[in-house]
Design a protein around this motif. Structure first.
Motif, PDB file in Angstrom:
ATOM      1  N   PRO A 124      -7.021  14.158 -11.932  1.00 17.08           N
ATOM      2  CA  PRO A 124      -8.499  14.144 -11.573  1.00 17.08           C
ATOM      3  C   PRO A 124      -8.884  12.564 -11.618  1.00 17.08           C
ATOM      4  N   ALA A 125      -8.415  11.638 -12.421  1.00  9.64           N
ATOM      5  CA  ALA A 125      -8.815  10.180 -12.505  1.00  9.64           C
ATOM      6  C   ALA A 125      -7.841   9.471 -11.556  1.00  9.64           C
ATOM      7  N   GLY A 126      -6.714   9.981 -10.794  1.00  7.17           N
ATOM      8  CA  GLY A 126      -5.862   9.403  -9.851  1.00  7.17           C
ATOM      9  C   GLY A 126      -4.553   9.155 -10.866  1.00  7.17           C
ATOM     10  N   PRO A 127      -3.804   8.106 -10.299  1.00  9.46           N
ATOM     11  CA  PRO A 127      -2.300   8.075 -10.735  1.00  9.46           C
ATOM     12  C   PRO A 127      -2.370   7.251 -12.166  1.00  9.46           C
ATOM     13  N   THR A 128      -2.842   7.802 -13.222  1.00  3.79           N
ATOM     14  CA  THR A 128      -2.966   7.040 -14.286  1.00  3.79           C
ATOM     15  C   THR A 128      -1.801   7.530 -15.595  1.00  3.79           C
ATOM     16  N   ARG A 129      -1.033   8.542 -15.489  1.00  7.65           N
ATOM     17  CA  ARG A 129      -0.127   8.978 -16.497  1.00  7.65           C
ATOM     18  C   ARG A 129       1.318   8.717 -16.037  1.00  7.65           C
ATOM     19  N   THR A 130       2.128   7.994 -17.077  1.00  4.96           N
ATOM     20  CA  THR A 130       3.547   7.673 -16.729  1.00  4.96           C
ATOM     21  C   THR A 130       4.228   8.797 -17.051  1.00  4.96           C
ATOM     22  N   GLY A 131       5.184   9.247 -16.073  1.00  2.00           N
ATOM     23  CA  GLY A 131       5.997  10.385 -16.281  1.00  2.00           C
ATOM     24  C   GLY A 131       7.498   9.815 -16.463  1.00  2.00           C
TER      25      GLY A 131
ATOM     26  N   ASP B 220      -8.483  15.822  -4.070  1.00  2.00           N
ATOM     27  CA  ASP B 220      -9.531  16.348  -3.332  1.00  2.00           C
ATOM     28  C   ASP B 220      -9.454  16.259  -1.998  1.00  2.00           C
ATOM     29  N   GLY B 221      -8.210  16.410  -1.655  1.00  3.05           N
ATOM     30  CA  GLY B 221      -7.832  16.633  -0.060  1.00  3.05           C
ATOM     31  C   GLY B 221      -8.005  15.492   0.806  1.00  3.05           C
ATOM     32  N   ALA B 222      -8.567  14.002   0.244  1.00  2.00           N
ATOM     33  CA  ALA B 222      -8.804  12.828   1.109  1.00  2.00           C
ATOM     34  C   ALA B 222      -7.548  12.167   0.626  1.00  2.00           C
ATOM     35  N   VAL B 223      -6.957  11.357   1.605  1.00  2.00           N
ATOM     36  CA  VAL B 223      -6.057  10.422   1.023  1.00  2.00           C
ATOM     37  C   VAL B 223      -6.589   9.187   0.669  1.00  2.00           C
ATOM     38  N   ASP B 224      -5.872   8.730  -0.440  1.00  3.03           N
ATOM     39  CA  ASP B 224      -6.187   7.666  -1.291  1.00  3.03           C
ATOM     40  C   ASP B 224      -5.384   6.423  -0.921  1.00  3.03           C
ATOM     41  N   LEU B 225      -5.449   5.341  -1.606  1.00  8.59           N
ATOM     42  CA  LEU B 225      -4.402   4.037  -1.492  1.00  8.59           C
ATOM     43  C   LEU B 225      -4.397   3.518  -2.951  1.00  8.59           C
ATOM     44  N   VAL B 226      -3.163   2.985  -3.177  1.00  2.98           N
ATOM     45  CA  VAL B 226      -2.754   2.464  -4.305  1.00  2.98           C
ATOM     46  C   VAL B 226      -1.982   1.124  -3.827  1.00  2.98           C
TER      47      VAL B 226
ATOM     48  N   PRO C 194       0.782  -1.062   0.096  1.00  9.29           N
ATOM     49  CA  PRO C 194      -0.098   0.199   0.034  1.00  9.29           C
ATOM     50  C   PRO C 194       1.015   1.202   0.016  1.00  9.29           C
ATOM     51  N   VAL C 195       0.444   2.253  -0.766  1.00  6.12           N
ATOM     52  CA  VAL C 195       1.025   3.686  -0.859  1.00  6.12           C
ATOM     53  C   VAL C 195      -0.148   4.435  -0.559  1.00  6.12           C
ATOM     54  N   CYS C 196       0.005   5.580   0.306  1.00  7.03           N
ATOM     55  CA  CYS C 196      -0.809   6.542   0.690  1.00  7.03           C
ATOM     56  C   CYS C 196      -0.584   7.685  -0.308  1.00  7.03           C
ATOM     57  N   GLY C 197      -1.571   8.530  -0.732  1.00  5.41           N
ATOM     58  CA  GLY C 197      -1.507   9.895  -1.163  1.00  5.41           C
ATOM     59  C   GLY C 197      -2.732  10.284  -1.797  1.00  5.41           C
ATOM     60  N   ASP C 198      -2.744  11.560  -1.926  1.00  2.00           N
ATOM     61  CA  ASP C 198      -4.027  12.380  -2.311  1.00  2.00           C
ATOM     62  C   ASP C 198      -3.718  12.360  -4.182  1.00  2.00           C
ATOM     63  N   PHE C 199      -3.873  11.276  -4.625  1.00  2.00           N
ATOM     64  CA  PHE C 199      -3.563  11.081  -6.166  1.00  2.00           C
ATOM     65  C   PHE C 199      -4.660  11.716  -7.185  1.00  2.00           C
ATOM     66  N   ASP C 200      -5.989  12.457  -6.533  1.00  2.00           N
ATOM     67  CA  ASP C 200      -6.992  12.998  -7.444  1.00  2.00           C
ATOM     68  C   ASP C 200      -7.053  14.235  -7.007  1.00  2.00           C
TER      69      ASP C 200
ATOM     70  N   ASP D 201       1.593  20.306  -9.137  1.00  2.00           N
ATOM     71  CA  ASP D 201       0.379  20.427  -9.809  1.00  2.00           C
ATOM     72  C   ASP D 201      -0.948  20.545  -8.906  1.00  2.00           C
ATOM     73  N   GLY D 202      -0.694  19.995  -7.523  1.00  2.00           N
ATOM     74  CA  GLY D 202      -1.988  19.687  -6.794  1.00  2.00           C
ATOM     75  C   GLY D 202      -2.210  18.122  -6.760  1.00  2.00           C
ATOM     76  N   TYR D 203      -1.583  17.508  -7.313  1.00  2.00           N
ATOM     77  CA  TYR D 203      -2.051  15.775  -7.003  1.00  2.00           C
ATOM     78  C   TYR D 203      -0.575  15.251  -6.783  1.00  2.00           C
ATOM     79  N   ASP D 204      -0.828  14.324  -6.011  1.00  2.00           N
ATOM     80  CA  ASP D 204       0.388  13.482  -5.676  1.00  2.00           C
ATOM     81  C   ASP D 204       0.492  12.391  -6.563  1.00  2.00           C
ATOM     82  N   ASP D 205       1.918  12.257  -6.799  1.00  6.32           N
ATOM     83  CA  ASP D 205       2.629  11.094  -7.639  1.00  6.32           C
ATOM     84  C   ASP D 205       3.076  10.169  -6.902  1.00  6.32           C
ATOM     85  N   LEU D 206       3.591   8.927  -7.429  1.00  9.41           N
ATOM     86  CA  LEU D 206       4.228   7.915  -6.837  1.00  9.41           C
ATOM     87  C   LEU D 206       5.133   7.392  -7.792  1.00  9.41           C
ATOM     88  N   VAL D 207       6.145   6.518  -7.139  1.00  8.51           N
ATOM     89  CA  VAL D 207       7.117   5.607  -7.969  1.00  8.51           C
ATOM     90  C   VAL D 207       6.775   4.072  -7.938  1.00  8.51           C
TER      91      VAL D 207
END
Length: 433
Positions: free
Chosen positions: A272-279, A198-204, A190-196, A249-255
């Motif tokens: 807005p759709a979560g962690p969906t784009r590869t950087g 909205d101010g709430a913590v999500d999980l990946v 599990p990894v926590c982050g506000d990926f979308d 940009d206001g959205y959390d990212d992850l490795v």
């Protein structure tokens, strides 16, 4: 266990990077120190003090919500070699820093939730964040639920919720809807982050090859996410470390790694759709640390490998690259001197801190940390435990299954960290509780 992770927060970025801790598990490294003090014996452990009641805060790793950071100890000494795992230790903080007497022992028997009427035998600390948005940090642990090997395995993750009394009550199972899972892999990592944003913590979570489960927060006290869709495509299958808004940009990212252990990784960008784009894609390595090392306005990445540390500045576009041949393979990052730039902690044959500067990291400006005991030393956490705006360095020196020393080195403006620790104790203190 993932109590220690390579991706960690600078003091200036703690609100964005959302941790603990402990951000991949770090490999043990040998260090030489000064005279080895006798570890605290069980009989000599300080009497346990009550956990101060808090009202809620936004401080990372603050389980009792009093505004002071706490420490998770996922690996405790045992009464005798080869004994069962003692559990997870929590040392609570204060305005002066960590107070070893204010501690809590978390065990599967005491706090575990049963699966098919069977309590877990194992609790491993995985991640910390405020899942239900009440101002008290929660602890996610992995367990060993019964499984016969047929079909889709049960979810091995449980949540212990924070409260004014700290981590209280029984754990609850994390609810991962079937629609958010893929294949028959264990839903873990599990990894926590506000990926979308909205101010709430999500999980990946790990789902299966090339896919991740994405659970939107906030979560209920029964462990259910606000929403969860189908698994999302990913350049890898192992989410790693703390989330961080690398491009501001206001959205959390992850490795995300391609595999467990050594291998290539990618930065996956939130939106807005979560962690969906590869950087940017990162080179193969053992550990990854994100921080503001001083080369530009966005965050940077340090990738540790046996042959040295590769640097990628200004994520996700990467405006410059570099390599530190002398740096170790296990990494952490934090702002120890309070100047707004991150230092890089390198754990290899020595425990060293590389100074962050406007021109980036350099091996010519390093500080070697000498633990107060000899043995195998690893970084437990980096974070501001005493509230002075500078990160502190918490390390554990392991001598045997029954002997260890934990030390916290305060951050310092001129020397990065103090030469002497402000707090030392042994995790054997938890055996007295």
């Amino acid at each position: 266990m993932r109590a220690h992770r390579g991706v960690v927060c600078t003091a200036a970025l703690c609100g964005t990077l959302l941790l603990a801790g402990p951000l991949t598990a770090c490999g043990p490294t040998q260090h030489s120190g000064s005279a080895d003090p006798t570890p605290v014996r069980i009989a000599d452990a300080p009497a346990r003090l009550p956990v101060p009641a808090g009202k809620g805060s936004r401080t990372p790793d603050d389980f009792n919500g009093d505004g002071h950071r706490d420490l998770v100890l996922g690996d405790l000494v045992k009464e005798q070699a080869h004994a069962d795992d003692a559990g997870i230790g929590i040392v609570y903080g204060s305005a002066r820093g960590l107070v070893p007497a204010t501690r809590q022992l978390i065990t599967p028997r005491g706090q575990g939730a049963a699966t098919k009427n069977q309590l877990p035998a194992v609790f491993d600390a995985e991640e910390t964040c405020d899942l239900d948005k009440d101002g008290f940090t929660d602890l996610i642990v992995s367990t060993d639920p019964p499984y016969d090997g047929q079909g889709r395995p049960p979810v091995p993750l449980q949540i212990l919720f924070g409260s004014p009394a700290g981590l209280s009550g029984k754990a609850v199972h994390l609810d991962v809807p079937d629609a958010a899972r893929a294949g028959n892999d264990w839903p873990d990592q599990p990894v926590c982050g506000d990926f979308d944003g909205d101010g709430a913590v999500d999980l990946v979570l790990h789902a299966t090859g090339g896919e991740l489960s994405y659970l939107r927060g906030p979560f209920t006290r029964k462990g259910a996410p606000r929403a969860a869709g189908a698994p999302i495509a990913s350049p890898g299958e192992v989410p790693t470390g703390q989330a961080a808004d690398v491009n501001r940009d206001g959205y959390d990212d992850l490795v995300v790694r391609t595999t467990q252990g050594t291998g290539p990784a990618s930065v996956v960008l939130g939106g807005p759709a979560g962690p969906t784009r590869t950087g940017v894609r990162l080179p193969a390595g053992i550990d990854v640390a994100l921080g503001a090392f001083g080369h530009g306005k966005d965050l940077d990445a340090a990738v540790g490998a046996m042959g040295g540390t590769a640097l990628r500045y200004d994520l996700p576009e990467t405006s410059a690259t570099g390599k530190l041949a002398a740096a170790g393979s296990v990494l952490d990052a934090a702002d120890f001197d309070g100047d707004g730039l991150s230092e890089l902690v390198s754990s290899g044959s020595r425990l060293r801190i590389l100074h962050g500067r406007k021109s980036g990291l350099a091996t010519t400006a390093t500080v070697t940390v000498h633990p107060p005991a000899t043995g195998t030393t690893r970084v437990l956490a980096v974070g501001d435990f005493d509230g002075d705006g500078r990160a502190d360095l918490a390390v554990r020196t392991y001598r045997s299954e029954t002997k260890d020393t934990v030390a916290v080195f305060p951050g310092a403006r001129k020397t990065l960290v103090s030469a002497q620790p402000s707090v030392t104790f042994s995790t054997s203190a938890f055996l007295a509780d």
